[in-house]
Design a protein around this motif. Structure first.
Motif, short mmCIF file in Angstrom:
data_model
loop_
_atom_site.label_atom_id
_atom_site.label_comp_id
_atom_site.label_asym_id
_atom_site.label_seq_id
_atom_site.Cartn_x
_atom_site.Cartn_y
_atom_site.Cartn_z
N ALA A 9 0.83 -1.21 0.00
CA ALA A 9 0.00 0.00 0.00
C ALA A 9 0.86 1.25 0.00
N ARG A 12 2.20 1.77 -3.43
CA ARG A 12 1.14 2.22 -4.34
C ARG A 12 0.85 3.70 -4.13
N ALA A 13 0.75 4.09 -2.87
CA ALA A 13 0.45 5.49 -2.58
C ALA A 13 1.57 6.40 -3.08
N LEU A 16 1.32 6.71 -6.87
CA LEU A 16 0.23 7.61 -7.25
C LEU A 16 0.64 9.07 -7.06
N LEU A 24 -4.30 14.09 -7.50
CA LEU A 24 -4.58 13.73 -6.12
C LEU A 24 -5.01 14.95 -5.30
N ARG A 67 -7.21 -1.24 -3.39
CA ARG A 67 -6.92 -1.33 -1.96
C ARG A 67 -6.89 -2.79 -1.52
N PRO A 212 -10.72 0.37 -6.26
CA PRO A 212 -9.55 1.10 -6.75
C PRO A 212 -9.32 2.37 -5.95
N TYR A 213 -8.08 2.82 -5.90
CA TYR A 213 -7.78 4.05 -5.17
C TYR A 213 -8.48 5.25 -5.79
N TRP A 214 -8.77 5.18 -7.09
CA TRP A 214 -9.38 6.32 -7.75
C TRP A 214 -10.90 6.38 -7.59
N SER A 216 -12.99 7.10 -5.26
CA SER A 216 -13.59 8.25 -4.59
C SER A 216 -13.29 9.57 -5.30
N THR A 217 -12.44 9.53 -6.34
CA THR A 217 -12.09 10.77 -7.04
C THR A 217 -12.92 10.98 -8.31
#
Length: 362
Positions: A9, A12-13, A16, A24, A67, A212-214, A216-217
Protein backbone atom coordinates in the motif's frame (compact mmCIF):
# COMPACT_ATOMS: atom_id res chain seq x y z
CA UNK A 1 -10.58 -4.30 -15.44
CA UNK A 2 -10.08 -6.86 -12.86
CA UNK A 3 -7.66 -6.72 -9.92
CA UNK A 4 -3.94 -7.25 -10.50
CA UNK A 5 -1.08 -8.35 -8.27
CA UNK A 6 0.16 -5.21 -6.62
CA UNK A 7 3.00 -3.78 -4.52
CA UNK A 8 2.47 -2.72 -0.92
CA UNK A 9 0.00 0.00 0.00
CA UNK A 10 2.85 2.39 0.82
CA UNK A 11 4.48 1.78 -2.57
CA UNK A 12 1.14 2.22 -4.34
CA UNK A 13 0.45 5.49 -2.58
CA UNK A 14 3.96 6.77 -3.37
CA UNK A 15 3.56 5.81 -7.03
CA UNK A 16 0.23 7.61 -7.25
CA UNK A 17 1.67 10.75 -5.66
CA UNK A 18 4.75 10.77 -7.92
CA UNK A 19 2.72 10.12 -11.06
CA UNK A 20 -0.46 12.11 -10.42
CA UNK A 21 0.26 14.87 -7.86
CA UNK A 22 -2.14 17.36 -9.47
CA UNK A 23 -4.95 14.81 -9.74
CA UNK A 24 -4.58 13.73 -6.12
CA UNK A 25 -4.73 17.29 -4.85
CA UNK A 26 -7.75 18.02 -7.02
CA UNK A 27 -9.37 14.78 -5.89
CA UNK A 28 -9.16 15.84 -2.25
CA UNK A 29 -11.15 18.99 -2.95
CA UNK A 30 -13.54 17.16 -5.24
CA UNK A 31 -14.41 14.56 -2.62
CA UNK A 32 -15.81 17.30 -0.38
CA UNK A 33 -18.07 18.46 -3.18
CA UNK A 34 -19.36 14.96 -3.89
CA UNK A 35 -19.89 14.27 -0.20
CA UNK A 36 -21.99 17.40 0.08
CA UNK A 37 -24.34 16.00 -2.54
CA UNK A 38 -23.42 18.38 -5.34
CA UNK A 39 -25.86 20.06 -7.66
CA UNK A 40 -26.73 19.87 -11.32
CA UNK A 41 -23.66 20.84 -13.30
CA UNK A 42 -23.46 23.89 -15.48
CA UNK A 43 -22.34 22.89 -18.94
CA UNK A 44 -18.83 24.25 -19.64
CA UNK A 45 -18.25 26.27 -22.76
CA UNK A 46 -15.96 25.13 -25.54
CA UNK A 47 -13.72 27.98 -24.47
CA UNK A 48 -13.31 26.32 -21.07
CA UNK A 49 -12.29 23.05 -22.69
CA UNK A 50 -9.91 24.76 -25.13
CA UNK A 51 -8.27 26.64 -22.29
CA UNK A 52 -7.75 23.41 -20.37
CA UNK A 53 -6.25 21.71 -23.40
CA UNK A 54 -3.88 24.62 -23.92
CA UNK A 55 -2.64 24.11 -20.37
CA UNK A 56 -2.14 20.38 -21.01
CA UNK A 57 -4.28 19.36 -18.08
CA UNK A 58 -6.09 16.49 -19.77
CA UNK A 59 -6.26 13.88 -16.99
CA UNK A 60 -4.05 10.83 -17.40
CA UNK A 61 -5.88 7.49 -17.09
CA UNK A 62 -5.22 6.27 -13.53
CA UNK A 63 -3.72 2.79 -13.15
CA UNK A 64 -5.91 0.09 -11.66
CA UNK A 65 -4.37 0.10 -8.20
CA UNK A 66 -6.76 -1.47 -5.72
CA UNK A 67 -6.92 -1.33 -1.96
CA UNK A 68 -5.89 -4.46 -0.10
CA UNK A 69 -9.34 -5.50 1.08
CA UNK A 70 -11.30 -8.72 1.39
CA UNK A 71 -14.04 -9.00 -1.29
CA UNK A 72 -16.83 -8.72 1.28
CA UNK A 73 -15.31 -5.57 2.76
CA UNK A 74 -14.78 -4.11 -0.71
CA UNK A 75 -18.40 -4.80 -1.63
CA UNK A 76 -19.60 -2.99 1.49
CA UNK A 77 -17.43 0.06 0.75
CA UNK A 78 -18.61 0.19 -2.86
CA UNK A 79 -22.24 0.13 -1.77
CA UNK A 80 -21.62 3.17 0.42
CA UNK A 81 -20.29 5.24 -2.50
CA UNK A 82 -23.37 7.16 -3.56
CA UNK A 83 -24.38 7.68 -7.17
CA UNK A 84 -23.56 11.17 -8.38
CA UNK A 85 -26.49 13.56 -8.40
CA UNK A 86 -27.33 15.74 -11.35
CA UNK A 87 -27.63 14.96 -15.06
CA UNK A 88 -26.32 11.72 -16.53
CA UNK A 89 -26.54 12.42 -20.28
CA UNK A 90 -26.20 9.57 -22.74
CA UNK A 91 -23.32 9.46 -25.18
CA UNK A 92 -23.89 10.34 -28.82
CA UNK A 93 -24.08 7.44 -31.29
CA UNK A 94 -20.61 6.28 -32.29
CA UNK A 95 -19.58 6.82 -35.89
CA UNK A 96 -17.19 4.01 -36.80
CA UNK A 97 -15.42 3.11 -40.01
CA UNK A 98 -17.75 1.71 -42.64
CA UNK A 99 -18.74 -1.93 -42.19
CA UNK A 100 -16.71 -4.22 -44.43
CA UNK A 101 -13.56 -2.09 -44.36
CA UNK A 102 -10.32 -3.40 -42.79
CA UNK A 103 -10.52 -0.76 -40.04
CA UNK A 104 -14.04 -1.81 -39.10
CA UNK A 105 -13.03 -5.48 -38.97
CA UNK A 106 -10.18 -4.75 -36.56
CA UNK A 107 -12.31 -2.47 -34.39
CA UNK A 108 -15.00 -5.15 -34.22
CA UNK A 109 -12.46 -7.79 -33.17
CA UNK A 110 -10.95 -5.63 -30.42
CA UNK A 111 -14.32 -4.50 -29.07
CA UNK A 112 -15.60 -8.09 -29.11
CA UNK A 113 -12.56 -9.15 -27.09
CA UNK A 114 -13.22 -6.43 -24.52
CA UNK A 115 -16.89 -7.36 -24.18
CA UNK A 116 -16.16 -11.09 -23.99
CA UNK A 117 -13.23 -11.12 -21.56
CA UNK A 118 -14.47 -8.25 -19.39
CA UNK A 119 -18.17 -9.11 -19.25
CA UNK A 120 -18.65 -12.52 -20.84
CA UNK A 121 -20.65 -13.76 -17.85
CA UNK A 122 -22.70 -10.58 -17.51
CA UNK A 123 -26.18 -9.92 -18.85
CA UNK A 124 -26.72 -8.27 -22.22
CA UNK A 125 -26.90 -4.90 -20.45
CA UNK A 126 -23.65 -5.61 -18.63
CA UNK A 127 -21.96 -6.29 -21.95
CA UNK A 128 -23.44 -3.22 -23.62
CA UNK A 129 -22.17 -1.11 -20.71
CA UNK A 130 -18.57 -2.28 -21.23
CA UNK A 131 -18.77 -1.64 -24.97
CA UNK A 132 -20.07 1.88 -24.27
CA UNK A 133 -17.15 2.66 -21.95
CA UNK A 134 -14.66 1.64 -24.66
CA UNK A 135 -16.32 3.91 -27.22
CA UNK A 136 -16.61 6.76 -24.71
CA UNK A 137 -12.85 6.55 -24.24
CA UNK A 138 -12.20 6.66 -27.97
CA UNK A 139 -13.85 10.10 -28.06
CA UNK A 140 -12.13 11.48 -24.97
CA UNK A 141 -8.74 13.28 -25.34
CA UNK A 142 -7.29 11.41 -22.35
CA UNK A 143 -7.31 8.15 -24.34
CA UNK A 144 -6.24 6.78 -27.74
CA UNK A 145 -8.44 7.67 -30.71
CA UNK A 146 -9.00 4.11 -31.95
CA UNK A 147 -10.94 1.17 -30.56
CA UNK A 148 -7.96 -1.21 -30.55
CA UNK A 149 -5.76 1.53 -29.12
CA UNK A 150 -8.13 1.97 -26.17
CA UNK A 151 -8.57 -1.76 -25.54
CA UNK A 152 -4.84 -2.58 -25.63
CA UNK A 153 -3.58 0.59 -23.93
CA UNK A 154 -0.71 -0.34 -21.62
CA UNK A 155 -0.90 -4.06 -22.43
CA UNK A 156 2.88 -4.36 -22.79
CA UNK A 157 3.84 -2.15 -19.83
CA UNK A 158 4.92 -3.57 -16.50
CA UNK A 159 3.11 -0.66 -14.83
CA UNK A 160 -0.20 -2.14 -15.85
CA UNK A 161 -2.84 -2.10 -18.56
CA UNK A 162 -6.20 -0.38 -18.71
CA UNK A 163 -8.15 -3.58 -19.45
CA UNK A 164 -6.58 -6.36 -17.44
CA UNK A 165 -7.51 -9.19 -19.79
CA UNK A 166 -4.84 -7.84 -22.15
CA UNK A 167 -2.02 -8.30 -19.64
CA UNK A 168 -2.95 -11.13 -17.27
CA UNK A 169 -2.84 -14.06 -19.69
CA UNK A 170 -6.61 -14.28 -20.23
CA UNK A 171 -6.07 -14.10 -23.99
CA UNK A 172 -4.50 -17.57 -23.88
CA UNK A 173 -7.92 -18.93 -23.00
CA UNK A 174 -9.88 -19.82 -26.10
CA UNK A 175 -13.37 -18.31 -26.17
CA UNK A 176 -16.61 -20.20 -25.85
CA UNK A 177 -18.15 -19.92 -29.31
CA UNK A 178 -21.70 -19.24 -28.12
CA UNK A 179 -20.60 -16.50 -25.71
CA UNK A 180 -18.22 -15.07 -28.30
CA UNK A 181 -21.06 -14.78 -30.82
CA UNK A 182 -23.18 -12.95 -28.26
CA UNK A 183 -20.32 -10.56 -27.44
CA UNK A 184 -19.70 -9.93 -31.12
CA UNK A 185 -23.33 -9.00 -31.67
CA UNK A 186 -23.12 -6.46 -28.84
CA UNK A 187 -19.89 -5.00 -30.25
CA UNK A 188 -21.30 -4.81 -33.77
CA UNK A 189 -24.40 -2.98 -32.57
CA UNK A 190 -22.29 -0.46 -30.59
CA UNK A 191 -20.06 0.25 -33.60
CA UNK A 192 -23.22 0.67 -35.66
CA UNK A 193 -24.47 3.52 -33.47
CA UNK A 194 -26.37 1.75 -30.66
CA UNK A 195 -26.04 3.67 -27.38
CA UNK A 196 -26.37 2.19 -23.90
CA UNK A 197 -27.71 5.26 -22.11
CA UNK A 198 -27.63 4.11 -18.43
CA UNK A 199 -23.82 4.42 -18.17
CA UNK A 200 -23.88 7.91 -19.67
CA UNK A 201 -20.37 9.24 -20.31
CA UNK A 202 -18.61 6.70 -18.07
CA UNK A 203 -14.97 6.11 -18.94
CA UNK A 204 -14.07 3.86 -16.01
CA UNK A 205 -15.50 0.81 -14.29
CA UNK A 206 -14.45 -1.93 -11.92
CA UNK A 207 -15.84 -5.12 -10.39
CA UNK A 208 -17.85 -4.72 -7.21
CA UNK A 209 -15.45 -6.89 -5.18
CA UNK A 210 -12.46 -4.51 -5.47
CA UNK A 211 -11.96 -0.85 -4.53
CA UNK A 212 -9.55 1.10 -6.75
CA UNK A 213 -7.78 4.05 -5.17
CA UNK A 214 -9.38 6.32 -7.75
CA UNK A 215 -12.96 5.28 -6.91
CA UNK A 216 -13.59 8.25 -4.59
CA UNK A 217 -12.09 10.77 -7.04
CA UNK A 218 -14.50 10.07 -9.91
CA UNK A 219 -18.26 10.39 -10.17
CA UNK A 220 -20.05 7.06 -9.83
CA UNK A 221 -22.91 7.22 -12.28
CA UNK A 222 -24.17 3.66 -12.77
CA UNK A 223 -24.22 0.12 -11.39
CA UNK A 224 -24.81 -2.58 -14.00
CA UNK A 225 -24.54 -6.20 -12.93
CA UNK A 226 -21.25 -6.83 -11.13
CA UNK A 227 -19.62 -3.61 -12.38
CA UNK A 228 -19.63 -0.02 -11.09
CA UNK A 229 -19.24 2.76 -13.65
CA UNK A 230 -17.66 6.20 -13.27
CA UNK A 231 -17.16 9.35 -15.33
CA UNK A 232 -14.49 12.00 -14.89
CA UNK A 233 -15.52 14.53 -12.28
CA UNK A 234 -15.68 18.14 -13.38
CA UNK A 235 -15.42 19.44 -16.93
CA UNK A 236 -13.64 16.38 -18.29
CA UNK A 237 -16.70 14.24 -17.61
CA UNK A 238 -19.14 16.52 -19.39
CA UNK A 239 -20.34 16.33 -23.01
CA UNK A 240 -18.15 19.15 -24.43
CA UNK A 241 -15.01 17.21 -23.45
CA UNK A 242 -15.86 14.27 -25.73
CA UNK A 243 -14.69 15.90 -28.94
CA UNK A 244 -11.81 13.66 -30.01
CA UNK A 245 -12.40 12.35 -33.51
CA UNK A 246 -12.21 8.65 -34.23
CA UNK A 247 -9.06 7.99 -36.28
CA UNK A 248 -10.69 5.23 -38.39
CA UNK A 249 -7.30 3.55 -38.81
CA UNK A 250 -7.02 0.53 -36.56
CA UNK A 251 -3.97 -1.58 -35.76
CA UNK A 252 -4.12 -5.33 -36.32
CA UNK A 253 -5.99 -7.02 -33.48
CA UNK A 254 -4.00 -10.22 -34.08
CA UNK A 255 -0.66 -8.41 -33.77
CA UNK A 256 -1.76 -6.57 -30.63
CA UNK A 257 -2.90 -9.84 -29.08
CA UNK A 258 0.37 -11.62 -29.92
CA UNK A 259 2.43 -8.72 -28.59
CA UNK A 260 0.44 -8.60 -25.36
CA UNK A 261 0.86 -12.35 -24.83
CA UNK A 262 4.59 -12.13 -25.54
CA UNK A 263 4.93 -9.38 -22.95
CA UNK A 264 2.98 -11.46 -20.43
CA UNK A 265 5.20 -14.50 -21.03
CA UNK A 266 8.39 -12.52 -20.35
CA UNK A 267 7.19 -10.95 -17.10
CA UNK A 268 8.77 -12.37 -13.95
CA UNK A 269 6.69 -14.91 -12.09
CA UNK A 270 4.92 -13.29 -9.18
CA UNK A 271 5.95 -14.22 -5.68
CA UNK A 272 3.80 -16.99 -4.14
CA UNK A 273 0.95 -15.80 -1.99
CA UNK A 274 0.60 -16.83 1.64
CA UNK A 275 -1.99 -19.41 0.60
CA UNK A 276 0.32 -20.90 -2.04
CA UNK A 277 3.24 -21.06 0.38
CA UNK A 278 1.10 -22.81 2.99
CA UNK A 279 -0.15 -25.39 0.51
CA UNK A 280 3.34 -26.04 -0.84
CA UNK A 281 4.61 -26.50 2.71
CA UNK A 282 1.88 -28.93 3.72
CA UNK A 283 1.91 -31.06 0.55
CA UNK A 284 5.30 -32.66 -0.16
CA UNK A 285 6.31 -32.31 -3.79
CA UNK A 286 3.95 -29.39 -4.40
CA UNK A 287 5.01 -26.00 -5.68
CA UNK A 288 3.22 -22.72 -6.44
CA UNK A 289 2.66 -21.95 -10.10
CA UNK A 290 1.98 -18.77 -12.04
CA UNK A 291 -1.70 -17.87 -11.92
CA UNK A 292 -4.15 -15.13 -12.76
CA UNK A 293 -4.92 -12.68 -9.95
CA UNK A 294 -7.29 -14.24 -7.45
CA UNK A 295 -6.35 -17.83 -8.37
CA UNK A 296 -4.00 -20.34 -6.81
CA UNK A 297 -2.11 -22.88 -8.91
CA UNK A 298 -0.30 -25.78 -7.27
CA UNK A 299 1.76 -28.23 -9.35
CA UNK A 300 3.16 -31.59 -8.22
CA UNK A 301 6.69 -32.86 -8.75
CA UNK A 302 5.65 -36.49 -8.99
CA UNK A 303 8.95 -38.12 -8.06
CA UNK A 304 9.32 -35.98 -4.94
CA UNK A 305 5.69 -36.56 -4.00
CA UNK A 306 6.00 -40.35 -4.44
CA UNK A 307 9.12 -40.41 -2.27
CA UNK A 308 7.19 -38.56 0.43
CA UNK A 309 4.43 -41.18 0.27
CA UNK A 310 6.90 -44.07 0.49
CA UNK A 311 8.72 -42.42 3.41
CA UNK A 312 5.43 -41.92 5.22
CA UNK A 313 4.67 -45.65 4.82
CA UNK A 314 8.16 -46.66 5.98
CA UNK A 315 7.86 -44.54 9.12
CA UNK A 316 4.47 -46.12 9.79
CA UNK A 317 2.91 -42.78 10.49
CA UNK A 318 -0.29 -42.93 12.55
CA UNK A 319 -2.28 -41.83 9.53
CA UNK A 320 -1.26 -42.47 5.91
CA UNK A 321 -0.37 -39.41 3.88
CA UNK A 322 -3.19 -39.83 1.37
CA UNK A 323 -5.69 -40.17 4.21
CA UNK A 324 -4.30 -37.17 6.07
CA UNK A 325 -4.60 -35.07 2.92
CA UNK A 326 -8.02 -36.55 2.01
CA UNK A 327 -6.58 -37.33 -1.39
CA UNK A 328 -8.86 -38.12 -4.28
CA UNK A 329 -8.71 -41.50 -5.99
CA UNK A 330 -6.93 -39.92 -8.95
CA UNK A 331 -4.23 -38.47 -6.68
CA UNK A 332 -3.82 -41.78 -4.80
CA UNK A 333 -3.31 -43.66 -8.05
CA UNK A 334 -0.95 -41.02 -9.42
CA UNK A 335 1.24 -40.99 -6.29
CA UNK A 336 1.38 -44.78 -6.07
CA UNK A 337 2.30 -45.14 -9.72
CA UNK A 338 -0.30 -47.90 -10.09
CA UNK A 339 -3.61 -48.04 -11.81
CA UNK A 340 -6.89 -48.29 -9.89
CA UNK A 341 -7.76 -51.60 -8.33
CA UNK A 342 -11.14 -52.25 -9.80
CA UNK A 343 -13.72 -54.76 -8.78
CA UNK A 344 -14.69 -57.44 -11.31
CA UNK A 345 -16.81 -55.83 -13.98
CA UNK A 346 -20.05 -57.30 -15.23
CA UNK A 347 -20.41 -56.95 -19.00
CA UNK A 348 -23.08 -54.51 -20.12
CA UNK A 349 -26.00 -55.74 -22.20
CA UNK A 350 -27.22 -59.27 -22.83
CA UNK A 351 -24.82 -62.14 -23.20
CA UNK A 352 -24.50 -63.30 -26.82
CA UNK A 353 -26.54 -66.40 -27.65
CA UNK A 354 -24.87 -69.35 -29.31
CA UNK A 355 -26.78 -71.14 -32.04
CA UNK A 356 -27.21 -74.89 -31.40
CA UNK A 357 -24.75 -77.06 -33.25
CA UNK A 358 -26.11 -78.71 -36.40
CA UNK A 359 -25.89 -82.52 -36.27
CA UNK A 360 -23.40 -83.97 -38.71
CA UNK A 361 -24.90 -85.26 -41.87
CA UNK A 362 -27.94 -82.95 -41.88
Amino acid sequence: MTAMTLPTARERALTLWQTYPRELVAAGALTLVVAAGGSAWSTPTFGDISEQRAEHVAPAPPPLLVRNLAPTEATTINQKIALASGPNPAAAPFSAAKAGTPAHAQALECLTQAVYYEAGNESADGQRAVAQVVLNRVRHPAFPSTVCGVVYQGSTRTTGCQFTFTCDGSLMRGPNLVSWKRSREVAEAALGGAVFAPVGLATHYHANYVVPYWASTLAKNAVIGAHLFYRWAGNWGKPPAFTQKYAKQEASAAVLKSTALAAFATRPVKAPTVVEEEVAEVIPGAEAGKAEPGRVVIRFKLEQAREAVEKAVELQTPKPYVEKMAASDNLRWTLSGKGPETAPQTPLGKAPTTAPATPAGD
